[in-house]
Write a protein that holds these residues in place. Sequence first.
Motif, PDB file in Angstrom:
ATOM      1  N   UNK A  33      30.655  51.792  43.935  1.00  0.00           N
ATOM      2  CA  UNK A  33      30.952  50.547  44.631  1.00  0.00           C
ATOM      3  C   UNK A  33      32.419  50.429  45.007  1.00  0.00           C
ATOM      4  N   UNK A  34      33.267  51.284  44.429  1.00  0.00           N
ATOM      5  CA  UNK A  34      34.693  51.260  44.769  1.00  0.00           C
ATOM      6  C   UNK A  34      34.977  52.056  46.047  1.00  0.00           C
ATOM      7  N   UNK A  35      34.009  52.840  46.495  1.00  0.00           N
ATOM      8  CA  UNK A  35      34.208  53.608  47.717  1.00  0.00           C
ATOM      9  C   UNK A  35      34.235  52.708  48.942  1.00  0.00           C
ATOM     10  N   UNK A  36      35.112  53.014  49.872  1.00  0.00           N
ATOM     11  CA  UNK A  36      35.251  52.212  51.096  1.00  0.00           C
ATOM     12  C   UNK A  36      34.242  52.698  52.130  1.00  0.00           C
ATOM     13  N   UNK A  37      33.369  51.801  52.553  1.00  0.00           N
ATOM     14  CA  UNK A  37      32.344  52.155  53.531  1.00  0.00           C
ATOM     15  C   UNK A  37      32.888  51.945  54.942  1.00  0.00           C
ATOM     16  N   UNK A  38      32.895  53.003  55.722  1.00  0.00           N
ATOM     17  CA  UNK A  38      33.466  52.934  57.075  1.00  0.00           C
ATOM     18  C   UNK A  38      32.398  52.633  58.125  1.00  0.00           C
ATOM     19  N   UNK A  39      31.144  52.967  57.833  1.00  0.00           N
ATOM     20  CA  UNK A  39      30.074  52.800  58.811  1.00  0.00           C
ATOM     21  C   UNK A  39      29.380  51.434  58.641  1.00  0.00           C
ATOM     22  N   UNK A  40      28.705  51.018  59.678  1.00  0.00           N
ATOM     23  CA  UNK A  40      27.901  49.785  59.634  1.00  0.00           C
ATOM     24  C   UNK A  40      26.481  50.164  59.220  1.00  0.00           C
ATOM     25  N   UNK A  41      26.069  49.727  58.024  1.00  0.00           N
ATOM     26  CA  UNK A  41      24.779  50.135  57.467  1.00  0.00           C
ATOM     27  C   UNK A  41      24.021  48.898  56.994  1.00  0.00           C
ATOM     28  N   UNK A  42      22.753  48.833  57.391  1.00  0.00           N
ATOM     29  CA  UNK A  42      21.855  47.776  56.943  1.00  0.00           C
ATOM     30  C   UNK A  42      20.838  48.385  55.977  1.00  0.00           C
ATOM     31  N   UNK A  43      20.492  47.620  54.942  1.00  0.00           N
ATOM     32  CA  UNK A  43      19.631  48.150  53.883  1.00  0.00           C
ATOM     33  C   UNK A  43      18.680  47.065  53.395  1.00  0.00           C
ATOM     34  N   UNK A  44      17.525  47.491  52.904  1.00  0.00           N
ATOM     35  CA  UNK A  44      16.556  46.558  52.349  1.00  0.00           C
ATOM     36  C   UNK A  44      17.124  45.855  51.117  1.00  0.00           C
ATOM     37  N   UNK A  45      16.748  44.607  50.929  1.00  0.00           N
ATOM     38  CA  UNK A  45      17.095  43.894  49.702  1.00  0.00           C
ATOM     39  C   UNK A  45      16.279  44.467  48.541  1.00  0.00           C
ATOM     40  N   UNK A  46      16.783  44.369  47.318  1.00  0.00           N
ATOM     41  CA  UNK A  46      16.053  44.942  46.170  1.00  0.00           C
ATOM     42  C   UNK A  46      14.715  44.246  45.939  1.00  0.00           C
ATOM     43  N   UNK A  47      13.759  45.003  45.457  1.00  0.00           N
ATOM     44  CA  UNK A  47      12.477  44.419  45.059  1.00  0.00           C
ATOM     45  C   UNK A  47      12.720  43.382  43.969  1.00  0.00           C
ATOM     46  N   UNK A  48      12.044  42.255  44.094  1.00  0.00           N
ATOM     47  CA  UNK A  48      12.255  41.153  43.171  1.00  0.00           C
ATOM     48  C   UNK A  48      13.224  40.118  43.720  1.00  0.00           C
ATOM     49  N   UNK A  49      13.952  40.463  44.791  1.00  0.00           N
ATOM     50  CA  UNK A  49      14.939  39.548  45.373  1.00  0.00           C
ATOM     51  C   UNK A  49      14.808  39.517  46.906  1.00  0.00           C
ATOM     52  N   UNK A  50      13.708  39.980  47.441  1.00  0.00           N
ATOM     53  CA  UNK A  50      13.567  40.092  48.890  1.00  0.00           C
ATOM     54  C   UNK A  50      13.227  38.759  49.531  1.00  0.00           C
ATOM     55  N   UNK A  51      13.669  38.606  50.793  1.00  0.00           N
ATOM     56  CA  UNK A  51      13.423  37.415  51.582  1.00  0.00           C
ATOM     57  C   UNK A  51      12.845  37.833  52.932  1.00  0.00           C
ATOM     58  N   UNK A  64      20.167  38.545  59.027  1.00  0.00           N
ATOM     59  CA  UNK A  64      18.862  38.731  59.661  1.00  0.00           C
ATOM     60  C   UNK A  64      18.638  40.214  59.963  1.00  0.00           C
ATOM     61  N   UNK A  65      17.398  40.625  59.919  1.00  0.00           N
ATOM     62  CA  UNK A  65      17.070  42.023  60.208  1.00  0.00           C
ATOM     63  C   UNK A  65      17.449  42.366  61.644  1.00  0.00           C
ATOM     64  N   UNK A  66      18.267  43.415  61.842  1.00  0.00           N
ATOM     65  CA  UNK A  66      18.683  43.773  63.212  1.00  0.00           C
ATOM     66  C   UNK A  66      17.523  44.404  63.981  1.00  0.00           C
ATOM     67  N   UNK A  67      17.555  44.239  65.295  1.00  0.00           N
ATOM     68  CA  UNK A  67      16.503  44.810  66.139  1.00  0.00           C
ATOM     69  C   UNK A  67      16.926  46.132  66.765  1.00  0.00           C
ATOM     70  N   UNK A  68      18.225  46.440  66.741  1.00  0.00           N
ATOM     71  CA  UNK A  68      18.711  47.650  67.423  1.00  0.00           C
ATOM     72  C   UNK A  68      19.253  48.700  66.454  1.00  0.00           C
ATOM     73  N   UNK A  69      19.048  48.502  65.153  1.00  0.00           N
ATOM     74  CA  UNK A  69      19.532  49.454  64.163  1.00  0.00           C
ATOM     75  C   UNK A  69      18.451  49.733  63.129  1.00  0.00           C
ATOM     76  N   UNK A  70      18.440  50.986  62.642  1.00  0.00           N
ATOM     77  CA  UNK A  70      17.504  51.335  61.578  1.00  0.00           C
ATOM     78  C   UNK A  70      17.985  50.736  60.264  1.00  0.00           C
ATOM     79  N   UNK A  71      17.043  50.329  59.421  1.00  0.00           N
ATOM     80  CA  UNK A  71      17.357  49.749  58.113  1.00  0.00           C
ATOM     81  C   UNK A  71      17.060  50.794  57.038  1.00  0.00           C
ATOM     82  N   UNK A  72      18.076  51.112  56.254  1.00  0.00           N
ATOM     83  CA  UNK A  72      17.918  52.115  55.186  1.00  0.00           C
ATOM     84  C   UNK A  72      17.062  51.524  54.073  1.00  0.00           C
ATOM     85  N   UNK A  73      16.117  52.290  53.610  1.00  0.00           N
ATOM     86  CA  UNK A  73      15.248  51.837  52.534  1.00  0.00           C
ATOM     87  C   UNK A  73      15.948  52.002  51.191  1.00  0.00           C
ATOM     88  N   UNK A  74      15.499  51.244  50.191  1.00  0.00           N
ATOM     89  CA  UNK A  74      16.078  51.325  48.853  1.00  0.00           C
ATOM     90  C   UNK A  74      14.995  51.291  47.792  1.00  0.00           C
TER      91      UNK A  74
END
Length: 377
Positions: free
Chosen positions: A196-214, A115-125
């Motif tokens: 995609x092999x890089x290890x992500x250390x931060x908590x990041x939220x991002x938009x779903x791709x166009x064509x697959x959004x909910x 679900x879209x978080x209310x307390x964090x910014x969502x990175x656009x894609x």
Amino acid sequence: MPCASAAMIFAASLFLAASFSTLVAVLLYVLVQTAVPAFGHTTTSSLALVRGLYFPSGNLIMSLNPSASASPMVLYTEPLTYHQAMNSDDQHLWKKAIQTEKDALDKAHTWDIVNRPTNRAVVKGKWVFKVKHNADGTIERYKARYVAKGFTQVQYQDYDETFAPAARYDSLRLLLALAAHNGWTPQQMDVKSAFLYGVLKEEIYMELPEGYRQDNKVCKLRKCIYGLQQSPREWYACLADSLQRKGFVPAKFDPCIFIHKNHHLYISVYVDDIMIFGPDSPFRKEIRQLLKADFECTDLGNSKFILGIEITVTNNGITLSQCAYINKILDKFGMSNCKPVGTPLEPNLNLHKGDVTGTMGVETMKPRNTTEAETWT
């Protein structure tokens, strides 16, 4: 008073000049839209109407098409948006490229849908579209990639350090010279979806791709994705760790050149392009297999084309060429059909010593024919 009048006249002249420039720009834009509709497949004659000044709706890609008899140049448009791709003549090819990228993201378990978080910014894609070419300028494939708009990330919340090295052209030429001297044949590998092999250390939220959004859904990233500020750095750290476990150490003059401790083997890394230099030996084959075990790689065999440079290995050495790049530049400036000459000046041009001021006196040089005069204009 005379000063004030002069200032008013000067300001009026600037206003008129700006208005005239704006009018010219508008007329050029209208002309382009009329002469080259939507920048689909067109001919060089329609581009000649605007003498190289155009405002394309996408990235203009020019390549040679030897099978075309009327015009040797075909123009391809790379869509800038998902909407443009889905409404282009090549939409079936772009749909296939999009599905291939989506399958790769799902296979790597790149994110979880939450679900879209209310307390964090969502990175656009956004979707990025690219027409990949072979060394001779022909089309290899259509490629789509879903990337993050890294500029929407919040520093110290979504990312910290971002620096990542890339191999220098000087280092690549050095290794190619070393290979030519020792009679080695460079080999090449390409890592699929390397970031995609890089290890992500931060908590990041991002938009779903166009064509697959909910509705009210976003993706919580588990892996680094292209476009994130930290992705290149994390991928380099992952690859460097893999190579060091295999006995390689980064060179002091270039951290993207890895030298093996006990064997004559060198690896050059430019983001996801890997070149291997060394004698043909069982150990080199073993290293290639170990890299395939760590990463999903495309084994390209002997190096033929990298970073816009065509590589030809012969018994006499290694030849580097940028023929496709040269053809692209000639097409861009309308010089594809220019008449080549073997010398930059007239063969019988007489030069004589200059005077004491150091100027050089030469006879007036005239073009040999009308074609050359137009070519150099």
